[in-house]
Design a protein around this motif. Structure first.
Motif, PDB file in Angstrom:
ATOM      1  N   LEU B 262       0.966  -0.994   0.099  1.00 29.21           N
ATOM      2  CA  LEU B 262       0.057   0.030   0.241  1.00 29.21           C
ATOM      3  C   LEU B 262       0.632   1.403   0.427  1.00 29.21           C
ATOM      4  O   LEU B 262       1.342   0.819   0.343  1.00 29.21           O
ATOM      5  CB  LEU B 262      -1.010  -0.624   1.797  1.00 29.21           C
ATOM      6  N   PRO B 263       0.257   2.719  -0.710  1.00 33.18           N
ATOM      7  CA  PRO B 263       0.896   3.603  -0.370  1.00 33.18           C
ATOM      8  C   PRO B 263       1.058   4.507   0.719  1.00 33.18           C
ATOM      9  O   PRO B 263       1.680   5.210   1.055  1.00 33.18           O
ATOM     10  CB  PRO B 263       0.078   4.363  -1.953  1.00 33.18           C
ATOM     11  N   CYS B 264       0.225   3.563   1.559  1.00 32.97           N
ATOM     12  CA  CYS B 264      -0.074   4.317   2.988  1.00 32.97           C
ATOM     13  C   CYS B 264      -0.803   3.406   3.981  1.00 32.97           C
ATOM     14  O   CYS B 264      -1.578   2.633   3.493  1.00 32.97           O
ATOM     15  CB  CYS B 264      -0.888   6.099   2.895  1.00 32.97           C
ATOM     16  N   HIS B 265      -0.691   3.553   5.760  1.00 30.13           N
ATOM     17  CA  HIS B 265      -1.630   2.508   5.917  1.00 30.13           C
ATOM     18  C   HIS B 265      -2.815   2.246   5.668  1.00 30.13           C
ATOM     19  O   HIS B 265      -3.515   1.438   5.722  1.00 30.13           O
ATOM     20  CB  HIS B 265      -1.934   2.443   7.187  1.00 30.13           C
ATOM     21  N   SER B 266      -3.527   3.280   5.897  1.00 31.18           N
ATOM     22  CA  SER B 266      -4.952   3.276   5.206  1.00 31.18           C
ATOM     23  C   SER B 266      -5.736   2.770   3.927  1.00 31.18           C
ATOM     24  O   SER B 266      -6.986   2.985   4.276  1.00 31.18           O
ATOM     25  CB  SER B 266      -5.866   3.825   6.028  1.00 31.18           C
ATOM     26  N   ALA B 267      -4.698   2.781   2.835  1.00 26.33           N
ATOM     27  CA  ALA B 267      -5.096   2.897   1.620  1.00 26.33           C
ATOM     28  C   ALA B 267      -6.142   2.337   0.921  1.00 26.33           C
ATOM     29  O   ALA B 267      -6.336   1.696   0.373  1.00 26.33           O
ATOM     30  CB  ALA B 267      -4.127   3.296   0.548  1.00 26.33           C
ATOM     31  N   ARG B 268      -5.861   0.777   1.727  1.00 25.54           N
ATOM     32  CA  ARG B 268      -6.456  -0.725   1.518  1.00 25.54           C
ATOM     33  C   ARG B 268      -8.434  -0.158   1.541  1.00 25.54           C
ATOM     34  O   ARG B 268      -8.392  -0.553   0.136  1.00 25.54           O
ATOM     35  CB  ARG B 268      -6.218  -1.753   2.049  1.00 25.54           C
ATOM     36  N   MET B 269      -8.652   0.644   2.217  1.00 28.14           N
ATOM     37  CA  MET B 269     -10.171   0.661   1.785  1.00 28.14           C
ATOM     38  C   MET B 269     -10.884   1.361   0.679  1.00 28.14           C
ATOM     39  O   MET B 269     -11.713   1.666   0.252  1.00 28.14           O
ATOM     40  CB  MET B 269     -10.777   1.593   3.186  1.00 28.14           C
ATOM     41  N   PRO B 271     -11.805   2.548  -3.081  1.00 25.84           N
ATOM     42  CA  PRO B 271     -12.791   1.768  -4.013  1.00 25.84           C
ATOM     43  C   PRO B 271     -11.441   1.242  -5.088  1.00 25.84           C
ATOM     44  O   PRO B 271     -10.776   1.856  -5.850  1.00 25.84           O
ATOM     45  CB  PRO B 271     -13.614   1.117  -3.715  1.00 25.84           C
ATOM     46  N   GLY B 272     -11.521   0.323  -5.702  1.00 27.66           N
ATOM     47  CA  GLY B 272     -11.635  -0.158  -7.304  1.00 27.66           C
ATOM     48  C   GLY B 272      -9.828   0.000  -7.728  1.00 27.66           C
ATOM     49  O   GLY B 272      -9.713   0.352  -8.252  1.00 27.66           O
ATOM     50  N   LEU B 273      -9.245   0.102  -6.611  1.00 28.93           N
ATOM     51  CA  LEU B 273      -7.688   0.002  -6.747  1.00 28.93           C
ATOM     52  C   LEU B 273      -6.954  -1.460  -6.583  1.00 28.93           C
ATOM     53  O   LEU B 273      -5.494  -1.764  -7.551  1.00 28.93           O
ATOM     54  CB  LEU B 273      -7.191   0.633  -5.419  1.00 28.93           C
ATOM     55  N   ASN B 274      -7.646  -2.212  -6.407  1.00 28.89           N
ATOM     56  CA  ASN B 274      -6.388  -3.888  -5.908  1.00 28.89           C
ATOM     57  C   ASN B 274      -4.879  -3.466  -6.318  1.00 28.89           C
ATOM     58  O   ASN B 274      -4.688  -3.930  -7.111  1.00 28.89           O
ATOM     59  CB  ASN B 274      -6.539  -4.016  -8.081  1.00 28.89           C
ATOM     60  N   ASP B 289       5.370  -0.089 -11.800  1.00 26.96           N
ATOM     61  CA  ASP B 289       4.859  -0.583 -12.617  1.00 26.96           C
ATOM     62  C   ASP B 289       3.323  -0.638 -11.738  1.00 26.96           C
ATOM     63  O   ASP B 289       2.298  -0.639 -12.660  1.00 26.96           O
ATOM     64  CB  ASP B 289       5.284  -1.141 -13.471  1.00 26.96           C
ATOM     65  N   SER B 290       2.702  -1.148 -10.747  1.00 22.23           N
ATOM     66  CA  SER B 290       1.300  -1.341 -10.547  1.00 22.23           C
ATOM     67  C   SER B 290       0.349  -0.334 -10.774  1.00 22.23           C
ATOM     68  O   SER B 290       0.654   0.772 -10.359  1.00 22.23           O
ATOM     69  CB  SER B 290       1.381  -1.749  -9.232  1.00 22.23           C
ATOM     70  N   PRO B 291      -0.200  -0.699 -11.118  1.00 24.29           N
ATOM     71  CA  PRO B 291      -1.293   0.829 -11.190  1.00 24.29           C
ATOM     72  C   PRO B 291      -1.837   1.273 -10.383  1.00 24.29           C
ATOM     73  O   PRO B 291      -2.255   2.191 -10.161  1.00 24.29           O
ATOM     74  CB  PRO B 291      -2.988  -0.774 -12.476  1.00 24.29           C
ATOM     75  N   ALA B 292      -2.468   0.422  -9.547  1.00 26.00           N
ATOM     76  CA  ALA B 292      -2.237   1.061  -7.934  1.00 26.00           C
ATOM     77  C   ALA B 292      -1.528   2.317  -7.342  1.00 26.00           C
ATOM     78  O   ALA B 292      -1.737   2.863  -7.558  1.00 26.00           O
ATOM     79  CB  ALA B 292      -2.454  -0.304  -7.165  1.00 26.00           C
ATOM     80  N   PHE B 293      -0.566   2.009  -7.332  1.00 26.32           N
ATOM     81  CA  PHE B 293       0.596   2.785  -7.222  1.00 26.32           C
ATOM     82  C   PHE B 293       0.971   3.472  -8.339  1.00 26.32           C
ATOM     83  O   PHE B 293       1.059   5.196  -7.591  1.00 26.32           O
ATOM     84  CB  PHE B 293       1.817   2.612  -6.874  1.00 26.32           C
ATOM     85  N   ASN B 294       0.406   3.848  -9.287  1.00 24.44           N
ATOM     86  CA  ASN B 294      -0.051   5.111 -10.082  1.00 24.44           C
ATOM     87  C   ASN B 294      -0.869   5.623 -10.089  1.00 24.44           C
ATOM     88  O   ASN B 294      -0.880   6.854 -11.008  1.00 24.44           O
ATOM     89  CB  ASN B 294       0.708   4.740 -11.838  1.00 24.44           C
TER      90      ASN B 294
END
Ligand code: SF4
Ligand code: SF4
Lengths: 92, 392
Positions: B262-269, B271-274, B289-294
Motif C-alpha cells: 500500500l502507498p499508505c497505511h489506510s489506503a486498502r479501503m 475502492p477499485g484499486l486492487n 509499474d503497478s496500476p494501483a501505485f500510479n
C-alpha cells in the motif's frame, strides 16, 4: 563551540552515516528521518570517524581534490553539522 | 533526534518501508488506524516472505524501516527480521505498545542491531478509566521504560490524544517525566480505520485543544532540557491539508501482515484499486509499474480546485483516504482544505465536537465509552461481514 584544527568529531549517537547505492550518495540516518549528503558534504562526513582531527580532514580532502581551497567550506560544514546535532566532539 | 523528515529528497524511491507484520494485538484501542476488517484478511506472511520483502525493499532504495502492526511483538520471528534489516543496512524502528517486551527480547533486538524504539502508551483499552491511575499499567510502562534505557535507546513516548484523554495532558506529561522520556509525541488522533468509526466521540473541541496546547507549552519550558515535546494538532482544525505521505507513491511503502502493498497505511479501503500482493509480485514492479501505485501519483488525476491550485506542489491535494471517507471520491481535494467546496464536512464535524462539549460539562467518559467501538476481532469480523463502511 570553539572549533580548531585539533578538534576531533564523531558521528552523533543514534545517527548512522552510510553510502546508498540506490541514490548514489551518502546519507545520514536517524530516527524517522534521513539527510542526503551529495558530493562534498558526503566526502567530509566520511572522514569524521572519531579519530581524525579537523586539520587532518582538511589536508586529506585537499589531497583528494587538489587545487581547491577547501578549509573555509569544511569548517563551515562541520560547524553546521555540529549545530544540527549530526556530529559531536570526541572527549578525551 | 531531529523532527522526522526526509531532507532534500526529490527522488521517487520508497525510502520509507513500513512492515505491519501482524494485525494481532493485545489491545483494543478505539482510535486504532488499522483497517476495520483486518480480522477477515488472509494468513500472515512467513518469515521467508518478510526476508524477501526486506531484501527487495533495500534494493529499491528503502532506508528507514518501521516494524509495526497491530503489535509487532506478536511475531516470534521479529528478532530474525531485525537482524536481517541491520545486515541489509536499514535504519530500523520498532513501533510498539510495549506489551510483550521483556529483557530477553530487547537484548536480542539490540544484539541484532535494532536502531530505535518508539513506545506508544495506549490508554483507551476497555479499562480506559484506569489509564492514569492504574498502578498495574503504570508498572508495565515503568518496566518498559527501564528496559529501553538500559539497552541504550532513547526513550520515545507516543501518546495518542482524543476527546476523552486530552483534558489530562498535564498528567500525561507528568507521567512521561516520571518515566524519564526524552521525547514525547502528543499526537492527536487521525481519523482512519477505527478512529473514523468513533470520530464523533473522539474529536476534541477547539477549546479542549487550546487548553491542551497551552498546558503543553508551559510544560515545555518546565522540562526544557530533559524532555522534548511534540504536539500534533488534528488536521480538522487546519485550513490546509497535510501533505499526506509526501504524495502518493512518492516515498512511503507499507506492507500489510498478509502481504498487500500500500502507498499508505489506510489506503486498502479505497475502492477499485486492487493493491498488489508481495506474494505475487516483486516490489520493483509494485512500486514503479503497478496500476494501483500510479493511480494518484503526480497530479494528472486531480480535479478542481486542486488541478489549477498553485499549492498542489506543497500538499498534493492532501490525503486521498480522507477525501474518500468524507466526500466519497478519493480524487477530490482533501476537505480539510478551505478551498474545497466540501470543506463544510469538516467544519460540521468540528461544530458537533463543540456542541458535545457544551452538552456535557465534563467529558462523560462512561457514557461515551458505552457507544465506542473497540478494535477487536469480533467487531472486525462483524464489520467485514456487513461489507460496507458504516458512516461515522
Ligand atoms: S492502536 Fe492500539 S489496538 Fe491498534 S495496533 Fe496499536 S496498540 Fe493495537
Ligand atoms: S485546493 Fe487542493 S492543492 Fe490547493 S491547497 Fe487545497 S488541497 Fe491543496
Amino acid at each position: 563551540m570553539p572549533l580548531n584544527d585539533d578538534t576531533i568529531f564523531e558521528i552523533a549517537h543514534h545517527y548512522r552515516f552510510q553510502w546508498e547505492p540506490a541514490q548514489q550518495l551518502h546519507v545520514l540516518l536517524y530516527p524517522e528521518g534521513m539527510v542526503q549528503l551529495p558530493g562534498s558534504s558526503g566526502e567530509i562526513l566520511k572522514r569524521v570517524n572519531g579519530a581524525a582531527r579537523v586539520g587532518e580532514i582538511v589536508a586529506d580532502l585537499e589531497r583528494a581534490f587538489p587545487g581547491a581551497d577547501l578549509r573555509g567550506d569544511v569548517i563551515e560544514f562541520l560547524e553546521n553539522a555540529h549545530g544540527k546535532g549530526w556530529i559531536r566532539t570526541k572527549q578525551g | 533526534m531531529e523532527k522526522a523528515g526526509f531532507e532534500q529528497s526529490k527522488v521517487n524511491l520508497p525510502l520509507w518501508l513500513l512492515a505491519e507484520v501482524s494485525y494481532r494485538c493485545p489491545l483494543h484501542c478505539v482510535y486504532c488506524y488499522n483497517p476495520i476488517d483486518y480480522a477477515s484478511y488472509g494468513e500472515e506472511m512467513s518469515t521467508e516472505d518478510w526476508l524477501r520483502v526486506l531484501r527487495q525493499g533495500r534494493e529499491l532504495g528503502a532506508t528507514q524501516l518501521g516494524f509495526s502492526g497491530g503489535e509487532p511483538l506478536m511475531r516470534s520471528d521479529l528478532e530474525i527480521l531485525v537482524a536481517e534489516a541491520r545486515r541489509l543496512g536499514y535504519y530500523s524502528n520498532l513501533i510498539t505498545s510495549g506489551v510483550g517486551l521483556d529483557e530477553r527480547r530487547i537484548a536480542a533486538f539490540k544484539e541484532g542491531g535494532l536502531d530505535h524504539i518508539q513506545v506508544s502508551f495506549q490508554d483507551s483499552t476497555r479499562e480506559m478509566n484506569d489509564f492514569l491511575s492504574s498502578t498495574r499499567t503504570f508498572d508495565l510502562k515503568q518496566k518498559v521504560a527501564r528496559l529501553v534505557k538500559k539497552y541504550d535507546y532513547p526513550m520515545v513516548l507516543n501518546v495518542v490524544l482524543h476527546k476523552l484523554n486530552i483534558d489530562h495532558v498535564q498528567q500525561i506529561l507528568e507521567m512521561a517525566e516520571q518515566l524519564e522520556a526524552e521525547y514525547v509525541e502528543l499526537a492527536n488522533t487521525q481519523y482512519y480505520g477505527w478512529a473514523w468509526l468513533n470520530r464523533d466521540k473522539l474529536l476534541p473541541s477547539r477549546d479542549q485543544l487550546q487548553r491542551a496546547e497551552e498546558i503543553t507549552n508551559n510544560f515545555r519550558q518546565h522540562a526544557a532540557n530533559r524532555m522534548k515535546i511534540y504536539f500534533v494538532v488534528p488536521d480538522y482544525y487546519e485550513t490546509r491539508p497535510k501533505p499526506c505521505m509526501s504524495g502518493w507513491g512518492a516515498v512511503f511503502l507499507c506492507i500489510t501482515a498478509d502481504g498487500v502493498a500500500l502507498p499508505c497505511h489506510s489506503a486498502r479501503m479505497l475502492p477499485g484499486l486492487n493493491f498488489p500482493s508481495v506474494r505475487d509480485h516483486d516490489l520493483r514492479w509494485i512500486w514503479h509499474d503497478s496500476p494501483a501505485f500510479n493511480t494518484y501519483r503526480g497530479d494528472a488525476w486531480m480535479k478542481e480546485p486542486c488541478r489549477s491550485c498553485p499549492e498542489k506542489v506543497k500538499d498534493y491535494g492532501g490525503c486521498r483516504c480522507q477525501a474518500y471517507l468524507m466526500t466519497g471520491d478519493a480524487a477530490n481535494a482533501d476537505p480539510v482544505c478551505d478551498k474545497s467546496p466540501l470543506h463544510g464536512l469538516v467544519t460540521d464535524a468540528v461544530e458537533r465536537a463543540a456542541k458535545r462539549e457544551r452538552d456535557s460539562a465534563k467529558p462523560q467518559v462512561k457514557r461515551a465509552a458505552d457507544a465506542l467501538l473497540f478494535r477487536d476481532d469480533a467487531n472486525s469480523l462483524r464489520l467485514a461481514d456487513a461489507n460496507k463502511q458504516p458512516s461515522a
